[in-house]
Design an enzyme around this catalytic site. Structure first.
Site, PDB file in Angstrom:
ATOM      1  N   HIS A 276      42.078  11.373  67.753  1.00 35.45           N
ATOM      2  CA  HIS A 276      42.700  12.732  66.984  1.00 35.45           C
ATOM      3  C   HIS A 276      41.901  13.979  68.133  1.00 35.45           C
ATOM      4  CE1 HIS A 276      44.176  10.592  63.777  1.00 35.45           C
ATOM      5  NE2 HIS A 276      43.016  10.091  63.665  1.00 35.45           N
TER       6      HIS A 276
ATOM      7  N   ARG B  75      26.501  -2.222  75.744  1.00 35.82           N
ATOM      8  CA  ARG B  75      26.013  -1.974  77.019  1.00 35.82           C
ATOM      9  C   ARG B  75      25.953  -3.319  77.559  1.00 35.82           C
ATOM     10  NH1 ARG B  75      24.804   2.916  77.411  1.00 35.82           N
ATOM     11  NH2 ARG B  75      23.509   4.031  75.791  1.00 35.82           N
TER      12      ARG B  75
END
Length: 184
Positions: free
Chosen positions: A114, A179
Site C-alpha cells: 500500500h 537474516r
C-alpha cells in the site's frame, strides 16, 4: 487510451485496487476459495476444481484448507508443491513456487504494498511486486514473505520469519527481519 487499473497492476505500476474490474476478479477467486475450503478432502483432491481453474499447478501440487488468495490467476505452483493449512497468498503480482517446495501452516505471501501516504491509501492506491520461491525450498510455519523477494532453490526460511529481501540458493534464514543463519 489510458491503461486500466488491471493493466497497471500487471505492469507493476501504482494502481487503484478499489476498481470494479479488479473486484470482479477477486469475487471469482473468493468463490473458488470458498469451494476449495468447503469440500471434504476426498471430494477436493489436491486442489478444488474451481481453484484449479484459476491457478497453474504442476502434477501432485496440493493445497490444504483453509486457503486464501486474492486473484489465484497470478499463482504458479510446480509439481509436488505443498501448501499447508492457513496459507494466504495475496497474488496481485506473479507468485511462482518451484517444484518440491513445502510451505508450512499459516504462511503469508504478500505481493501488494500500500501507498505510504494516508490519502493515497484511503483511495486504494497500491503497487504489486512479484515473489519467486525456488525449487525444494522449505518455508516454516507462520513465515511472512513480502513482495519483490526471491527465495532461492533449496533455501530454508525459519518458522515465524519475516522475509524482506532475497534469500540465496541453499541459504537458511530466520528472524524478523529474516537474516542468514546458515546454508549455501
Amino acid at each position: 487510451m489510458a491503461p486500466s487499473e488491471r493493466q497497471k497492476m500487471a505492469a507493476g505500476e501504482w494502481y487503484v485496487c478499489l476498481d470494479p474490474e479488479l473486484e470482479a476478479l477477486r469475487e471469482t477467486a473468493r468463490d473458488a476459495v470458498f469451494e476449495h475450503n468447503s469440500l471434504s478432502p476426498r471430494d477436493r483432491g489436491n486442489i478444488g476444481p474451481a481453484l484449479a481453474n484459476l491457478l497453474r499447478a504442476g502434477e501432485g501440487a496440493r493445497i490444504e484448507a483453509p486457503f486464501h488468495c486474492a486473484y489465484g490467476s497470478n499463482i504458479s505452483l510446480g509439481g509436488g508443491v505443498f501448501l499447508n493449512a492457513g496459507c494466504v497468498i495475496l497474488d496481485t503480482a506473479p507468485v511462482s513456487i518451484g517444484s518440491g517446495t513445502l510451505i508450512g501452516p499459516s504462511v503469508q505471501i504478500y505481493c501488494a504494498e500500500h501507498h505510504k501516504g494516508a490519502a493515497e491509501r484511503r483511495a486504494g492506491l497500491e503497487i504489486a511486486r512479484p515473489i519467486d520461491i525456488g525449487e525444494n525450498a522449505w518455508i516454516g510455519g507462520g513465515a511472512i514473505i513480502l513482495g519483490g523477494v526471491r527465495i532461492g532453490a533449496n533455501a530454508i526460511v525459519g518458522a515465524g520469519s519475516v522475509v524482506t529481501r532475497d534469500v540465496p540458493d541453499g541459504a537458511t534464514v530466520a528472524g524478523n527481519p529474516a537474516r542468514r543463519i546458515g546454508g549455501g
